[in-house]
Design a protein around this motif. Structure first.
Motif, PDB file in Angstrom:
ATOM      1  N   THR A 182       5.632  14.142 -15.594  1.00  0.00           N
ATOM      2  CA  THR A 182       4.088  14.030 -14.611  1.00  0.00           C
ATOM      3  C   THR A 182       3.745  15.157 -13.709  1.00  0.00           C
ATOM      4  OG1 THR A 182       5.276  13.226 -12.894  1.00  0.00           O
ATOM      5  CG2 THR A 182       5.039  11.987 -14.654  1.00  0.00           C
ATOM      6  N   PRO A 183       2.327  15.343 -14.274  1.00  0.00           N
ATOM      7  CA  PRO A 183       1.247  15.972 -14.148  1.00  0.00           C
ATOM      8  C   PRO A 183       0.592  15.567 -12.667  1.00  0.00           C
ATOM      9  CG  PRO A 183      -0.112  15.457 -15.592  1.00  0.00           C
ATOM     10  CD  PRO A 183       1.878  15.081 -15.718  1.00  0.00           C
ATOM     11  N   VAL A 184       0.176  16.508 -12.027  1.00  0.00           N
ATOM     12  CA  VAL A 184      -0.193  16.759 -10.693  1.00  0.00           C
ATOM     13  C   VAL A 184      -1.599  15.378 -10.632  1.00  0.00           C
ATOM     14  CG1 VAL A 184      -0.824  17.113  -8.177  1.00  0.00           C
ATOM     15  CG2 VAL A 184       0.832  17.881  -9.778  1.00  0.00           C
ATOM     16  N   GLN A 185      -2.222  15.977 -11.928  1.00  0.00           N
ATOM     17  CA  GLN A 185      -3.330  15.512 -11.600  1.00  0.00           C
ATOM     18  C   GLN A 185      -3.439  13.618 -12.140  1.00  0.00           C
ATOM     19  OE1 GLN A 185      -2.812  18.097 -12.611  1.00  0.00           O
ATOM     20  NE2 GLN A 185      -4.732  19.502 -13.168  1.00  0.00           N
ATOM     21  N   ILE A 186      -2.272  13.094 -12.843  1.00  0.00           N
ATOM     22  CA  ILE A 186      -1.934  11.504 -12.900  1.00  0.00           C
ATOM     23  C   ILE A 186      -2.117  10.864 -11.546  1.00  0.00           C
ATOM     24  CG2 ILE A 186      -0.213  10.252 -13.152  1.00  0.00           C
ATOM     25  CD1 ILE A 186       0.455  11.189 -15.477  1.00  0.00           C
ATOM     26  N   ASN A 187      -1.850  11.387 -10.558  1.00  0.00           N
ATOM     27  CA  ASN A 187      -2.368  11.256  -8.628  1.00  0.00           C
ATOM     28  C   ASN A 187      -3.204  11.344  -8.474  1.00  0.00           C
ATOM     29  OD1 ASN A 187       1.038  11.557  -9.067  1.00  0.00           O
ATOM     30  ND2 ASN A 187       1.619  11.174  -7.398  1.00  0.00           N
TER      31      ASN A 187
ATOM     32  N   LEU B 286       0.696  -1.015  -0.035  1.00  0.00           N
ATOM     33  CA  LEU B 286      -0.078   0.489   0.238  1.00  0.00           C
ATOM     34  C   LEU B 286       1.190   0.637   0.696  1.00  0.00           C
ATOM     35  CD1 LEU B 286      -2.710  -1.029   2.539  1.00  0.00           C
ATOM     36  CD2 LEU B 286      -2.944  -0.650  -0.020  1.00  0.00           C
ATOM     37  N   LEU B 287       2.126   1.179   0.711  1.00  0.00           N
ATOM     38  CA  LEU B 287       2.597   2.278   0.178  1.00  0.00           C
ATOM     39  C   LEU B 287       2.711   3.693  -0.776  1.00  0.00           C
ATOM     40  CD1 LEU B 287       4.554   4.018   1.707  1.00  0.00           C
ATOM     41  CD2 LEU B 287       6.877   2.320   0.374  1.00  0.00           C
ATOM     42  N   PRO B 288       2.941   2.895  -1.919  1.00  0.00           N
ATOM     43  CA  PRO B 288       2.706   3.516  -3.354  1.00  0.00           C
ATOM     44  C   PRO B 288       1.759   3.901  -3.734  1.00  0.00           C
ATOM     45  CG  PRO B 288       3.421   1.344  -4.069  1.00  0.00           C
ATOM     46  CD  PRO B 288       3.211   1.533  -2.362  1.00  0.00           C
ATOM     47  N   ASN B 289       0.750   3.634  -3.215  1.00  0.00           N
ATOM     48  CA  ASN B 289      -0.788   3.964  -3.119  1.00  0.00           C
ATOM     49  C   ASN B 289      -0.840   5.233  -2.362  1.00  0.00           C
ATOM     50  OD1 ASN B 289      -1.655   1.284  -3.711  1.00  0.00           O
ATOM     51  ND2 ASN B 289      -3.214   2.211  -4.584  1.00  0.00           N
ATOM     52  N   VAL B 290      -0.313   5.120  -0.944  1.00  0.00           N
ATOM     53  CA  VAL B 290      -0.482   6.116   0.154  1.00  0.00           C
ATOM     54  C   VAL B 290       1.123   7.340  -0.725  1.00  0.00           C
ATOM     55  CG1 VAL B 290       0.711   6.815   2.222  1.00  0.00           C
ATOM     56  CG2 VAL B 290       0.187   4.594   1.924  1.00  0.00           C
ATOM     57  N   ILE B 291       1.580   7.151  -1.365  1.00  0.00           N
ATOM     58  CA  ILE B 291       2.806   8.618  -2.152  1.00  0.00           C
ATOM     59  C   ILE B 291       1.869   8.843  -2.722  1.00  0.00           C
ATOM     60  CG2 ILE B 291       4.829   8.734  -3.151  1.00  0.00           C
ATOM     61  CD1 ILE B 291       5.049   7.943  -0.869  1.00  0.00           C
ATOM     62  N   VAL B 292       1.034   8.087  -3.505  1.00  0.00           N
ATOM     63  CA  VAL B 292       0.350   8.506  -5.025  1.00  0.00           C
ATOM     64  C   VAL B 292      -0.924   9.434  -3.919  1.00  0.00           C
ATOM     65  CG1 VAL B 292      -1.383   7.783  -6.733  1.00  0.00           C
ATOM     66  CG2 VAL B 292       0.614   6.745  -6.662  1.00  0.00           C
ATOM     67  N   THR B 293      -1.373   8.920  -2.694  1.00  0.00           N
ATOM     68  CA  THR B 293      -2.409   9.852  -2.661  1.00  0.00           C
ATOM     69  C   THR B 293      -1.264  11.471  -1.900  1.00  0.00           C
ATOM     70  OG1 THR B 293      -3.609   8.044  -2.279  1.00  0.00           O
ATOM     71  CG2 THR B 293      -4.307  10.293  -0.614  1.00  0.00           C
ATOM     72  N   VAL B 294      -1.189  11.312  -1.561  1.00  0.00           N
ATOM     73  CA  VAL B 294      -0.267  12.359  -0.467  1.00  0.00           C
ATOM     74  C   VAL B 294       0.830  13.562  -1.719  1.00  0.00           C
ATOM     75  CG1 VAL B 294       1.791  13.343   0.737  1.00  0.00           C
ATOM     76  CG2 VAL B 294       0.944  11.294   1.178  1.00  0.00           C
ATOM     77  N   PHE B 295       0.802  12.809  -3.060  1.00  0.00           N
ATOM     78  CA  PHE B 295       1.520  13.768  -3.664  1.00  0.00           C
ATOM     79  C   PHE B 295       0.498  14.161  -5.128  1.00  0.00           C
ATOM     80  CE2 PHE B 295       5.901  14.100  -4.040  1.00  0.00           C
ATOM     81  CZ  PHE B 295       6.449  13.350  -2.813  1.00  0.00           C
ATOM     82  N   SER B 296      -0.857  13.790  -4.622  1.00  0.00           N
ATOM     83  CA  SER B 296      -1.655  14.418  -5.162  1.00  0.00           C
ATOM     84  C   SER B 296      -2.364  15.722  -5.244  1.00  0.00           C
ATOM     85  CB  SER B 296      -2.984  13.743  -5.127  1.00  0.00           C
ATOM     86  OG  SER B 296      -4.077  13.822  -3.994  1.00  0.00           O
TER      87      SER B 296
ATOM     88  N   ASN C 280       6.201  15.129 -10.643  1.00  0.00           N
ATOM     89  CA  ASN C 280       6.003  15.426  -9.836  1.00  0.00           C
ATOM     90  C   ASN C 280       6.713  14.376  -8.447  1.00  0.00           C
ATOM     91  OD1 ASN C 280       4.422  16.168  -7.303  1.00  0.00           O
ATOM     92  ND2 ASN C 280       2.510  14.973  -8.797  1.00  0.00           N
ATOM     93  N   TYR C 281       7.779  14.242  -8.458  1.00  0.00           N
ATOM     94  CA  TYR C 281       8.405  13.322  -7.700  1.00  0.00           C
ATOM     95  C   TYR C 281       8.974  13.990  -6.423  1.00  0.00           C
ATOM     96  CZ  TYR C 281       8.704  10.885 -11.450  1.00  0.00           C
ATOM     97  OH  TYR C 281       8.383  10.485 -12.897  1.00  0.00           O
ATOM     98  N   GLU C 282       9.363  15.373  -6.099  1.00  0.00           N
ATOM     99  CA  GLU C 282       9.873  15.703  -4.535  1.00  0.00           C
ATOM    100  C   GLU C 282       8.375  16.722  -4.010  1.00  0.00           C
ATOM    101  OE1 GLU C 282      13.940  17.841  -4.255  1.00  0.00           O
ATOM    102  OE2 GLU C 282      14.299  16.595  -6.348  1.00  0.00           O
ATOM    103  N   TRP C 283       8.247  16.434  -2.895  1.00  0.00           N
ATOM    104  CA  TRP C 283       7.237  17.289  -2.287  1.00  0.00           C
ATOM    105  C   TRP C 283       7.658  18.720  -2.463  1.00  0.00           C
ATOM    106  CZ3 TRP C 283       2.798  16.726  -0.785  1.00  0.00           C
ATOM    107  CH2 TRP C 283       1.694  17.299  -0.372  1.00  0.00           C
TER     108      TRP C 283
END
Lengths: 266, 308
Positions: free
Chosen positions: A232-237, A24-34, A43-46
């Motif tokens: 990568t646009p944020v919209q993908i996340n 689930l870690l990648p899903n968490v990252i995807v959500t946070v970075f959205s 969109n790799y760095e916060w």
């Protein structure tokens, strides 16, 4: 010492939850970075919190177009693969006929073949025939590789069915069609639904086979692939997060309905 | 997926399997016709075309001709054996990692989860619905230079060890073999967990109690009872992980570098960029046969020939 004992007793649970975290870690990252507001194209760095992308999910050129194309292909591929697959599954379980073994291996092979091999060979066929690559070639390919998975899902369900139920229906003077619609189909429905769901997920998410056979048509996975090179646009996340949430809600709802039906019956 | 595992047992003991039908001798053939035709035209026929392409010579401009030029196979093998070897190594490592990671979770869902079972099951399947490319890109963030995880591995001097082993480079994880294997493991883990769960769930828990009554320690029970009974799941899980992982090029492309190219990457670029169709076709046939041979040997060895 007590801690060591506790650890020993719960080792399986701890290891299992660790794996679940890994999944689930990648899903968490995807959500946070959205909710990120990246400075550059990637969109790799916060950077900073923002809801911009959520307010404007279609703000990137071609993103929602590719998404709707993928949805259309997935729907048609699901329909095609489910109908053809369920028919094969019924034939395999319910009838003895010649070439049964050959049919079984023809169903099994696509699942046991690396995707890149199937993708490349299908492209060779299309090139040799001079077919224009695009929507139709993608659809053909998707129905092809979803078919086996539908057959397996439906077969498992039909095999666990008691044939005496159908015999009973016939004893009660139900015709073959009536038996099928009133008895066989309702019992097989969960298997067919599972097969259809699997086909939809596989088709919607397929990248390798589509990449070979799409020509210049861009499906959603291909859009994501391209964006990994261009930025990568944020919209993908946002889309990724939304898909995850919708999937969880969908499953929860279907489970709720299922358990209510059970209670009503009891 | 479950062709590999056995079908669930019938609800009630059926008096006789497959009642022979008199009516409609042709019915099964009509049911089969459309689907089988689809597979013959769009799965089997392409394989024939690809076989013929692999022994052609010529060029894109002047056209190709079948010349039974088998040297293409030899050239492809001698030129790309490192990528073949890498594919087997990466896919093999990912499969072993999937088994090690997936077994506890499948066991947890089957025996220990209680009322959490459905929720955990949803959490295993739901990521399927987020595009796997998006999730793989997320690993770029997780494994990026200077990310918390990489920082922690560095502080614990784990990266020193892995760099010495040659699977990471200095204080980097991204663009190394470790990152690619991590991505492969992640991507194909559900394909390991689901068959393992199916076969574990069928084990009667009273067998565990019986083993306990016979003074078997938990580990012995696992080794002598649970694991052997879960073998169908282990076999189908490893196959469902290894085969797609060996042909994958997405992870090697997104998380790796030019030094981690797998055979899938070569086939993809030969087909879609270099447009050298005979070499590409030969490579994908070699991959297919290599996998077929490995899978056959593996199934023989694990003594479950009836699975396929």
């Amino acid at each position: 010492m007590a801690f060591v004992n506790w650890l020993k007793r719960h080792l399986v649970v701890i290891a299992g939850l660790f794996t679940l975290g890994f999944l689930l870690l990648p899903n968490v990252i995807v959500t946070v970075f959205s909710f990120n507001k990246p400075k550059g194209r990637f969109n790799y760095e916060w950077q900073e919190f923002s809801t911009d992308a959520w307010r404007d999910p279609c703000g990137v050129a071609d993103l929602c177009g590719s998404l709707s194309l993928s949805l259309q292909i997935a729907l048609w591929a699901t329909l095609g693969a489910t109908v053809l697959g369920a028919m094969i599954a019924f034939a395999l379980v319910r009838y003895r006929f010649r070439a049964r073994g050959a049919v079984n291996s023809l169903i099994f092979l696509p699942m046991a073949m690396p995707e890149v091999v199937m993708a490349a060979s299908l492209l060779t066929l299309f090139l040799n025939m001079g077919v224009q690559l695009g929507f139709w070639t993608i659809l053909i390919a998707h129905i092809m590789f979803c078919l086996s998975f539908v057959v397996t899902a439906v077969k498992a369900r039909v095999m666990s069915m008691d044939p005496r139920l159908e015999e009973a229906a016939r004893d009660l003077y139900a015709g073959p069609f009536q038996t099928f619609v009133r008895v066989t189909l309702p019992i097989a429905a969960p298997g067919i639904a599972a097969g259809a769901l699997l086909a939809f997920a596989l088709s919607f998410d397929d990248f390798i086979i589509t990449n070979f056979n799409a020509g210049s048509t861009v499906t959603f996975p291909m859009f994501v692939w391209g964006s990994a090179q261009r930025g990568t646009p944020v919209q993908i996340n946002v889309i990724g997060t939304a898909m995850f949430v919708v999937a969880v809600l969908f499953v929860l709802a279907s489970m709720a309905i299922g358990s209510r039906r059970k209670r009503q019956k009891a | 997926m479950s062709t590999l595992t056995e079908a669930p047992p019938p609800l009630a003991p059926a008096p006789e399997k497959k009642p022979p039908r008199r009516r409609g001798r042709l019915t099964p053939y009509w049911l089969l016709l459309p689907g089988i035709l689809w597979l013959l035209i769009f799965f089997a026929l392409p394989m024939v075309y690809q076989a013929s392409t692999s022994v052609q010579t010529g060029s894109l401009e002047e056209g190709y001709e079948v010349t039974w030029h088998f040297a293409t196979y030899w050239n492809a093998l001698t030129e790309y054996w490192p990528q073949f070897l890498r594919s087997v190594l990466y896919a093999g490592s990912a499969t072993i990692l999937c088994l090690l990671l997936g077994y506890p979770l499948a066991y947890l869902i089957a025996f220990r989860a209680g009322r959490w079972r459905n929720l955990i099951m949803i959490l295993v399947i739901a990521p399927f619905f987020t595009s796997f490319l998006i999730r793989t890109l997320a690993w770029k963030t997780i494994l990026a230079d200077g990310s918390p995880l990489v920082g922690a591995l560095n502080t614990l001097h784990i990266l020193d060890v892995t760099s010495w082993l040659g699977i990471t480079a200095g204080d980097r994880v991204l663009a190394t073999p470790l990152a690619v294997v991590c991505g492969l493991t992640y991507n194909f883990l559900p394909f390991m967990i689901l068959p393992l769960y199916t076969s574990l769930e069928r084990i009667n828990p009273s067998l565990h109690e019986a083993a306990g009554d016979l003074y078997a320690r938990p580990w012995t029970t696992f080794r002598k009872v649970t694991f052997p009974l879960s073998m169908p799941g282990v076999v189908s899980g490893t196959l469902l992980t290894f085969i797609p992982a060996a042909g994958d090029y997405v992870n090697a492309d997104l998380l790796g570098s030019t030094d981690t190219r797998m055979i899938g990457n070569v086939i993809q670029s030969q087909f879609l960029r270099i447009l050298d169709y005979p070499t590409a076709a030969a490579l994908s046939f070699i991959l297919m046969f290599a996998i077929l041979i490995m899978v056959t040997l593996y199934i023989r060895k694990s003594g479950t020939e009836d699975l396929v």
